[in-house]
Design a protein around this motif. Sequence first.
Motif, mmCIF file in Angstrom:
data_model
loop_
_atom_site.group_PDB
_atom_site.id
_atom_site.type_symbol
_atom_site.label_atom_id
_atom_site.label_comp_id
_atom_site.label_asym_id
_atom_site.label_seq_id
_atom_site.Cartn_x
_atom_site.Cartn_y
_atom_site.Cartn_z
ATOM 1 N N UNK A 116 18.470 -5.318 -12.926
ATOM 2 C CA UNK A 116 18.370 -4.218 -11.451
ATOM 3 C C UNK A 116 19.511 -3.205 -10.930
ATOM 4 N N UNK A 117 19.970 -3.038 -11.956
ATOM 5 C CA UNK A 117 20.665 -1.207 -11.516
ATOM 6 C C UNK A 117 19.476 -0.200 -12.549
ATOM 7 N N UNK A 118 18.068 -0.885 -13.036
ATOM 8 C CA UNK A 118 17.106 -0.307 -13.653
ATOM 9 C C UNK A 118 16.362 0.258 -12.547
ATOM 10 N N UNK A 119 16.035 -1.234 -11.299
ATOM 11 C CA UNK A 119 15.172 -1.137 -10.478
ATOM 12 C C UNK A 119 15.328 -0.137 -9.411
ATOM 13 N N UNK A 120 17.155 0.258 -8.714
ATOM 14 C CA UNK A 120 17.651 0.919 -7.996
ATOM 15 C C UNK A 120 18.029 2.031 -8.336
ATOM 16 N N UNK A 121 18.091 2.613 -10.057
ATOM 17 C CA UNK A 121 18.579 3.650 -10.124
ATOM 18 C C UNK A 121 19.962 3.396 -10.292
ATOM 19 N N UNK A 122 20.699 2.728 -10.221
ATOM 20 C CA UNK A 122 22.233 2.991 -9.762
ATOM 21 C C UNK A 122 23.016 3.096 -11.683
ATOM 22 N N UNK A 123 23.631 3.593 -11.753
ATOM 23 C CA UNK A 123 24.302 3.938 -12.828
ATOM 24 C C UNK A 123 26.571 2.937 -13.132
ATOM 25 N N UNK A 124 25.999 3.040 -13.995
ATOM 26 C CA UNK A 124 27.855 1.748 -14.632
ATOM 27 C C UNK A 124 28.352 2.723 -15.605
ATOM 28 N N UNK A 125 29.985 2.194 -15.335
ATOM 29 C CA UNK A 125 30.429 2.834 -16.305
ATOM 30 C C UNK A 125 31.954 1.466 -15.558
ATOM 31 N N UNK A 126 32.917 1.549 -16.249
ATOM 32 C CA UNK A 126 33.609 -0.039 -16.568
ATOM 33 C C UNK A 126 34.750 1.021 -17.493
ATOM 34 N N UNK A 127 35.978 0.287 -17.894
ATOM 35 C CA UNK A 127 37.249 0.956 -18.429
ATOM 36 C C UNK A 127 37.843 0.300 -19.345
ATOM 37 N N UNK A 128 38.968 0.068 -19.503
ATOM 38 C CA UNK A 128 39.809 -0.888 -20.710
ATOM 39 C C UNK A 128 39.758 -1.230 -20.004
ATOM 40 N N UNK A 129 41.093 -1.844 -18.579
ATOM 41 C CA UNK A 129 41.486 -3.042 -18.548
ATOM 42 C C UNK A 129 40.580 -3.966 -17.529
ATOM 43 N N UNK A 130 38.380 -3.576 -17.282
ATOM 44 C CA UNK A 130 37.547 -4.792 -17.014
ATOM 45 C C UNK A 130 37.442 -3.994 -15.832
ATOM 46 N N UNK A 131 37.854 -3.114 -14.901
ATOM 47 C CA UNK A 131 37.205 -2.293 -13.455
ATOM 48 C C UNK A 131 36.284 -2.108 -14.040
ATOM 49 N N UNK A 132 35.108 -1.914 -12.868
ATOM 50 C CA UNK A 132 33.881 -1.344 -12.451
ATOM 51 C C UNK A 132 33.626 -0.064 -11.781
ATOM 52 N N UNK A 133 32.396 -0.046 -12.487
ATOM 53 C CA UNK A 133 32.137 1.399 -11.301
ATOM 54 C C UNK A 133 30.632 1.465 -10.965
ATOM 55 N N UNK A 134 30.341 1.212 -9.884
ATOM 56 C CA UNK A 134 28.219 1.135 -9.781
ATOM 57 C C UNK A 134 28.196 1.987 -9.016
ATOM 58 N N UNK A 135 27.159 3.372 -9.017
ATOM 59 C CA UNK A 135 26.749 4.739 -7.851
ATOM 60 C C UNK A 135 25.776 4.800 -8.375
ATOM 61 N N UNK A 136 25.108 5.664 -7.058
ATOM 62 C CA UNK A 136 23.441 6.190 -6.868
ATOM 63 C C UNK A 136 23.509 7.187 -6.271
ATOM 64 N N UNK A 137 22.687 7.683 -6.261
ATOM 65 C CA UNK A 137 22.898 9.064 -5.663
ATOM 66 C C UNK A 137 21.600 9.431 -4.810
ATOM 67 N N UNK A 138 21.900 10.046 -3.574
ATOM 68 C CA UNK A 138 20.162 11.540 -3.183
ATOM 69 C C UNK A 138 20.095 12.135 -4.365
ATOM 70 N N UNK A 139 18.492 13.333 -3.714
ATOM 71 C CA UNK A 139 18.312 13.518 -4.839
ATOM 72 C C UNK A 139 19.330 15.514 -3.955
#
Length: 645
Positions: free
Chosen positions: A578-601
């Motif tokens: 799904x992330x690949x389909x919609x050009x969404x990037x991902x990151x996570x921290x050591x405490x289990x927190x997650x961050x999803x984001x995508x950008x306009x040109x």
Amino acid sequence: MTATAPGTREMSDTAGSMPRTSIATVCLSGTLAEKLDAAAAAGFGGVEVFEPDFVAAPMRPAELARAAADRGLSLDLYQPFRDLDHVDPNRFARNLVRLERKFDVMDELGCDLLLVCSSPLTSAVDDDALLIEQLGAAAQIAARRGKRIAYEALAWGTAVNDYRHAANIVAAVDNPALGTCLDSFHILSRGDDPAPIADLPAESIFFLQLADAPRMSMDILQWSRHHRCLPGQGNFDLQTFIRAVQASGYRGPWSLEIFSDVFRHADPYRTARDAQRSLRYLAELATEAGPSTPSAARDVVSIRVAAGPQMAPEVAKTLSHIGFDLQGVGSETGLRLYRDAEVAVVVDTTVGTVWSAPGIAPDMPTIAQIGIRSDDPVAWADRAARFDVPVAPVAAPGATAGADSDTEVVRLNVTETLSIDLRSPESADDWQRRFDLVPRDARPPAELFTGVDHVGLGIGTAAWEGAMLLLRSVFRMSVDDGLDVPDAVGTMRSQALTMDTDSGSAVRIVASMVPTQLDGHGPLRRRGGLTHAAFACTDIVATAAACRERGLVALPIPDNYYDDLAARFDLPDDLVAQLRTYDILYDADSDGGEFFHFFTPTIGEDLFFEIVCRRGSYRGYGEPNSPVRVAAELARGGTDLPGSE
């Protein structure tokens, strides 16, 4: 050097009784006379005379003394006297002769306090008994000459590099002409605990020097010589430090000693005023109750984009693609209001205001204003005034030219191209009604976003330190450790600042330092874009799908990224797909927190929008993905790659 002195209005206290303030002449650019002028204009009570400044000046000692007195300044310290102690007794004897000559100069200056630094040489005395003997001999000369010596432990001193060691040496000499100088940089750069300062006898502390600094992993001497900054501009825990100093009973001047490559080129009047502001901020931190800031700052309610007639259509199209519908037009102001749920973006289609600032071109749309909802804008205005930051009521967006100012809106200029508006709840709602309504789009409102997650800004080097100080002192924004983020076009210094709000949300700014124009005004463009507004959502995949349905072609992210993502994180295959389909990037921290984001040109040369979703306790901004975004933007074809034709 040409500089225009600002008004010399004395600032009111922010924390009750303000200590007497002083500043080392090395902090300021220009001639020695210009440095004195700037210090006096900013309201300092005295200066430290940095010997290289004096040696290079045409003024004789008595002339300097008169010049300072005429400006209402005292000469608080003459500095530095280096390498006093020596293992060779003949060389030490010569150093005592040198000491007498310095006292001769100080006689003419009318200054009684000399800074003596611990020696960084291999010839430094490393035997405490001999060091006590030599400093004792120097103290006897000082006493005979009616002078005092403030002994300072340099962080890179050979034998003495710890303030506690220096204090023990001073105590062992036991001569009232010898005391210590406490320097926050030399103490905090080593990671030393400042708490024991509270136990030092107040009469043994002759002088206090203050400096902040960004956290850096580098040689301490180079750190000290090039990267010090004013309190509130770096990452040192100066609150703990200054409270320990106060607990000792020290009541002397608070003096700034800043070695800074930036300050050496800056307007001395601006530097001096920022310096005085930084000490008032530090005085507020020193109070037992801590800073007293107005309550009820709530959330970001609006972003104003200066687009101009050339780029406004492109900005409008991108906003439409991510869910913002046109709601109103200011027929006489050139402002256009776009909304999604509770988030408003105003697009300024006119040429003027922002483009009057050097460095902002018509093809470089930028964020010019951030609107924050507050229950009491006037209290924030009062706080800003206490820090000598100009504030003024402003006409609400959408009001016609010449309309009465909205007294429930207070504007503070952070840089020459960016302001922050504090709006009462009534103003935050009412100003949008001043736009002429336009026919609604037939499609239903998108209602994709819950608010503004953060705003990303490029700040030029010349404006950087002042902007950091304003955001921290007036808005009491906390800072994370600064980051150096490398990408395809270089390495960029980034600093995240956060203001927690009464609503439980946060106002976040991610500032990035970019070079300043050669004329000293405005940030240079940075390939790949930098300035952005990030909008928060609760379901990143559903939001990305909705944006695509509205016409958005998100910034395309290469497949290599998702192959690597699957290797780095334990994510379900269907989620990666799904992330690949919609050009969404991902990151996570050591405490289990997650961050999803995508950008306009990127729109034009700099501006883009970001859509983000936070989960758990994640506090970052997806920094590991920043190089990916820049490379993707360069590869998109809007910006040539390095070396391409």
